[in-house]
Design a protein around this motif. Sequence first.
Motif, PDB file in Angstrom:
ATOM      1  N   PRO A   1      17.352  16.622 -49.899  1.00 18.64           N
ATOM      2  CA  PRO A   1      17.308  18.071 -50.145  1.00 18.64           C
ATOM      3  C   PRO A   1      17.402  19.146 -48.861  1.00 18.64           C
ATOM      4  O   PRO A   1      16.654  18.606 -47.976  1.00 18.64           O
ATOM      5  CB  PRO A   1      16.466  17.985 -51.019  1.00 18.64           C
ATOM      6  CG  PRO A   1      15.512  16.765 -51.267  1.00 18.64           C
ATOM      7  CD  PRO A   1      16.224  15.815 -50.402  1.00 18.64           C
ATOM      8  N   PHE A   2      17.589  20.235 -49.132  1.00 12.06           N
ATOM      9  CA  PHE A   2      17.493  21.097 -48.136  1.00 12.06           C
ATOM     10  C   PHE A   2      16.141  21.400 -47.374  1.00 12.06           C
ATOM     11  O   PHE A   2      15.873  21.319 -46.244  1.00 12.06           O
ATOM     12  CB  PHE A   2      18.027  22.544 -48.636  1.00 12.06           C
ATOM     13  CG  PHE A   2      18.016  23.777 -47.531  1.00 12.06           C
ATOM     14  CD1 PHE A   2      18.897  23.829 -46.569  1.00 12.06           C
ATOM     15  CD2 PHE A   2      16.996  24.618 -47.713  1.00 12.06           C
ATOM     16  CE1 PHE A   2      18.772  24.794 -45.606  1.00 12.06           C
ATOM     17  CE2 PHE A   2      16.738  25.648 -46.618  1.00 12.06           C
ATOM     18  CZ  PHE A   2      17.697  25.836 -45.631  1.00 12.06           C
ATOM     19  N   ASN A   3      15.028  21.375 -48.272  1.00 14.24           N
ATOM     20  CA  ASN A   3      13.775  21.666 -47.784  1.00 14.24           C
ATOM     21  C   ASN A   3      13.205  20.531 -46.904  1.00 14.24           C
ATOM     22  O   ASN A   3      12.400  20.533 -45.900  1.00 14.24           O
ATOM     23  CB  ASN A   3      12.604  22.004 -48.938  1.00 14.24           C
ATOM     24  CG  ASN A   3      12.735  20.902 -49.916  1.00 14.24           C
ATOM     25  OD1 ASN A   3      13.371  20.308 -50.238  1.00 14.24           O
ATOM     26  ND2 ASN A   3      11.344  20.677 -50.523  1.00 14.24           N
ATOM     27  N   LYS A   4      13.675  19.225 -47.294  1.00 17.66           N
ATOM     28  CA  LYS A   4      13.299  18.138 -46.637  1.00 17.66           C
ATOM     29  C   LYS A   4      14.069  18.051 -45.130  1.00 17.66           C
ATOM     30  O   LYS A   4      13.502  17.587 -44.304  1.00 17.66           O
ATOM     31  CB  LYS A   4      13.564  16.551 -47.055  1.00 17.66           C
ATOM     32  CG  LYS A   4      12.631  16.578 -48.525  1.00 17.66           C
ATOM     33  CD  LYS A   4      11.281  16.085 -48.069  1.00 17.66           C
ATOM     34  CE  LYS A   4      10.472  15.756 -49.321  1.00 17.66           C
ATOM     35  NZ  LYS A   4       9.138  16.023 -48.875  1.00 17.66           N
ATOM     36  N   VAL A   5      15.335  18.443 -45.215  1.00 19.42           N
ATOM     37  CA  VAL A   5      16.057  18.566 -44.043  1.00 19.42           C
ATOM     38  C   VAL A   5      15.127  19.548 -42.806  1.00 19.42           C
ATOM     39  O   VAL A   5      15.189  19.248 -41.801  1.00 19.42           O
ATOM     40  CB  VAL A   5      17.643  18.968 -44.193  1.00 19.42           C
ATOM     41  CG1 VAL A   5      18.077  19.309 -42.874  1.00 19.42           C
ATOM     42  CG2 VAL A   5      18.265  17.860 -44.807  1.00 19.42           C
ATOM     43  N   GLN A   6      14.791  20.511 -43.413  1.00 15.67           N
ATOM     44  CA  GLN A   6      14.237  21.724 -42.540  1.00 15.67           C
ATOM     45  C   GLN A   6      12.983  21.003 -42.013  1.00 15.67           C
ATOM     46  O   GLN A   6      12.239  21.327 -40.784  1.00 15.67           O
ATOM     47  CB  GLN A   6      13.815  22.897 -43.555  1.00 15.67           C
ATOM     48  CG  GLN A   6      15.083  23.726 -44.071  1.00 15.67           C
ATOM     49  CD  GLN A   6      16.199  23.584 -43.125  1.00 15.67           C
ATOM     50  OE1 GLN A   6      15.870  24.317 -42.063  1.00 15.67           O
ATOM     51  NE2 GLN A   6      17.241  23.186 -43.305  1.00 15.67           N
ATOM     52  N   GLU A   7      12.241  20.046 -42.983  1.00 10.66           N
ATOM     53  CA  GLU A   7      11.009  19.510 -42.347  1.00 10.66           C
ATOM     54  C   GLU A   7      11.299  18.567 -40.993  1.00 10.66           C
ATOM     55  O   GLU A   7      10.653  18.533 -39.967  1.00 10.66           O
ATOM     56  CB  GLU A   7      10.269  18.682 -43.481  1.00 10.66           C
ATOM     57  CG  GLU A   7       9.640  19.571 -44.536  1.00 10.66           C
ATOM     58  CD  GLU A   7       9.178  18.641 -45.478  1.00 10.66           C
ATOM     59  OE1 GLU A   7       8.793  17.287 -45.472  1.00 10.66           O
ATOM     60  OE2 GLU A   7       8.927  18.913 -46.546  1.00 10.66           O
ATOM     61  N   PHE A   8      12.477  17.922 -41.286  1.00  6.73           N
ATOM     62  CA  PHE A   8      12.954  17.110 -40.108  1.00  6.73           C
ATOM     63  C   PHE A   8      13.240  17.947 -39.014  1.00  6.73           C
ATOM     64  O   PHE A   8      12.948  17.782 -37.629  1.00  6.73           O
ATOM     65  CB  PHE A   8      14.127  16.158 -40.428  1.00  6.73           C
ATOM     66  CG  PHE A   8      13.836  14.819 -41.185  1.00  6.73           C
ATOM     67  CD1 PHE A   8      13.448  13.861 -40.351  1.00  6.73           C
ATOM     68  CD2 PHE A   8      13.678  14.734 -42.568  1.00  6.73           C
ATOM     69  CE1 PHE A   8      13.222  12.806 -40.856  1.00  6.73           C
ATOM     70  CE2 PHE A   8      13.253  13.665 -42.999  1.00  6.73           C
ATOM     71  CZ  PHE A   8      12.890  12.533 -42.303  1.00  6.73           C
ATOM     72  N   TYR A   9      13.977  19.141 -38.928  1.00  6.34           N
ATOM     73  CA  TYR A   9      14.067  20.020 -37.955  1.00  6.34           C
ATOM     74  C   TYR A   9      12.703  20.468 -37.275  1.00  6.34           C
ATOM     75  O   TYR A   9      13.036  20.635 -36.003  1.00  6.34           O
ATOM     76  CB  TYR A   9      15.094  21.243 -38.436  1.00  6.34           C
ATOM     77  CG  TYR A   9      16.618  21.231 -38.519  1.00  6.34           C
ATOM     78  CD1 TYR A   9      17.051  20.896 -37.384  1.00  6.34           C
ATOM     79  CD2 TYR A   9      17.273  21.368 -39.994  1.00  6.34           C
ATOM     80  CE1 TYR A   9      18.674  20.933 -37.562  1.00  6.34           C
ATOM     81  CE2 TYR A   9      18.737  21.296 -39.770  1.00  6.34           C
ATOM     82  CZ  TYR A   9      19.222  20.851 -38.742  1.00  6.34           C
ATOM     83  OH  TYR A   9      20.561  21.132 -38.771  1.00  6.34           O
ATOM     84  N   ALA A  10      11.791  20.744 -38.292  1.00 11.06           N
ATOM     85  CA  ALA A  10      10.628  21.302 -37.934  1.00 11.06           C
ATOM     86  C   ALA A  10       9.964  20.246 -36.748  1.00 11.06           C
ATOM     87  O   ALA A  10       9.322  20.769 -35.978  1.00 11.06           O
ATOM     88  CB  ALA A  10       9.848  21.754 -38.890  1.00 11.06           C
ATOM     89  N   LYS A  11      10.255  18.995 -36.879  1.00  8.86           N
ATOM     90  CA  LYS A  11       9.409  17.890 -36.114  1.00  8.86           C
ATOM     91  C   LYS A  11      10.534  17.713 -34.940  1.00  8.86           C
ATOM     92  O   LYS A  11       9.797  17.029 -33.983  1.00  8.86           O
ATOM     93  CB  LYS A  11       9.359  16.776 -37.182  1.00  8.86           C
ATOM     94  CG  LYS A  11       8.159  17.017 -38.073  1.00  8.86           C
ATOM     95  CD  LYS A  11       8.107  15.619 -38.923  1.00  8.86           C
ATOM     96  CE  LYS A  11       7.113  15.995 -40.402  1.00  8.86           C
ATOM     97  NZ  LYS A  11       6.991  15.048 -41.181  1.00  8.86           N
ATOM     98  N   ALA A  12      11.608  17.801 -34.880  1.00  5.91           N
ATOM     99  CA  ALA A  12      12.408  17.364 -33.880  1.00  5.91           C
ATOM    100  C   ALA A  12      12.404  18.040 -32.826  1.00  5.91           C
ATOM    101  O   ALA A  12      12.103  19.354 -32.636  1.00  5.91           O
ATOM    102  CB  ALA A  12      13.818  17.544 -34.426  1.00  5.91           C
ATOM    103  N   HIS A  13      12.746  17.633 -31.438  1.00  3.30           N
ATOM    104  CA  HIS A  13      12.913  18.273 -30.259  1.00  3.30           C
ATOM    105  C   HIS A  13      14.324  18.634 -29.967  1.00  3.30           C
ATOM    106  O   HIS A  13      14.344  19.588 -29.270  1.00  3.30           O
ATOM    107  CB  HIS A  13      12.399  17.310 -29.152  1.00  3.30           C
ATOM    108  CG  HIS A  13      10.741  17.006 -29.301  1.00  3.30           C
ATOM    109  ND1 HIS A  13       9.932  17.803 -28.989  1.00  3.30           N
ATOM    110  CD2 HIS A  13      10.332  15.770 -29.709  1.00  3.30           C
ATOM    111  CE1 HIS A  13       8.734  17.238 -29.228  1.00  3.30           C
ATOM    112  NE2 HIS A  13       8.941  15.994 -29.714  1.00  3.30           N
ATOM    113  N   PHE A  14      15.210  17.916 -30.280  1.00  8.12           N
ATOM    114  CA  PHE A  14      16.547  17.963 -30.003  1.00  8.12           C
ATOM    115  C   PHE A  14      17.640  17.851 -31.403  1.00  8.12           C
ATOM    116  O   PHE A  14      17.175  16.735 -32.388  1.00  8.12           O
ATOM    117  CB  PHE A  14      17.017  16.980 -28.916  1.00  8.12           C
ATOM    118  CG  PHE A  14      16.257  17.021 -27.609  1.00  8.12           C
ATOM    119  CD1 PHE A  14      16.496  18.007 -26.834  1.00  8.12           C
ATOM    120  CD2 PHE A  14      15.199  16.242 -27.518  1.00  8.12           C
ATOM    121  CE1 PHE A  14      15.696  18.198 -25.668  1.00  8.12           C
ATOM    122  CE2 PHE A  14      14.546  16.159 -26.142  1.00  8.12           C
ATOM    123  CZ  PHE A  14      14.932  17.081 -25.312  1.00  8.12           C
TER     124      PHE A  14
END
Length: 175
Positions: free
Chosen positions: A63-76
């Motif tokens: 879901p969208f909110n979980k994807v945003q959590e991954f973006y928040a942790k990613a460097h690239f």
Amino acid sequence: VGRLSPYKDFDLAINGLGELYRLRPDLTWDYTLIGGGELQKELEELCDKNKIRGRVTFTGALPFNKVQEFYAKAHFVIMPGTREGWPKTIAEAWAHFCIPIVAASLLPPDIINNSENGFLFNPDPKSLGVLLANILQRGRDELEFVSQKAHDNVHALSMESFRNRLADTIEDLLK
């Protein structure tokens, strides 16, 4: 992030990561591929072929909110697509201080100022692997500068900004 279909060119990303591993097996990294689709099994086999299966995680669709959590942790964020109409992945990366690494095809070269608000690569595995090896050797301060510059650009890809530019263009054409 995206549907695991031929249109998204995730095979290019996997093969590029394989090149990175061959060039610099000493570097520590991991890659998360978010999305479901008909190519997952094929992409997993490609990871095996490139000997990077232990470094790549497939989450399936989220879901969208979980994807945003991954973006928040990613460097690239790697965007290998060479057929993207509107690359919203770039804006999503910028919004989370992620540095986009993008295939130089269609619209992205007009959006990414190489080494300033992201990185461009020729859409082939060797170019991606070499670029990734070079990026991962850069200093933290340099990468934080790129991350900040990327984030500073997020407003340029907003719907409001697009609407304003479109209105200005139409106004100029009517003069």
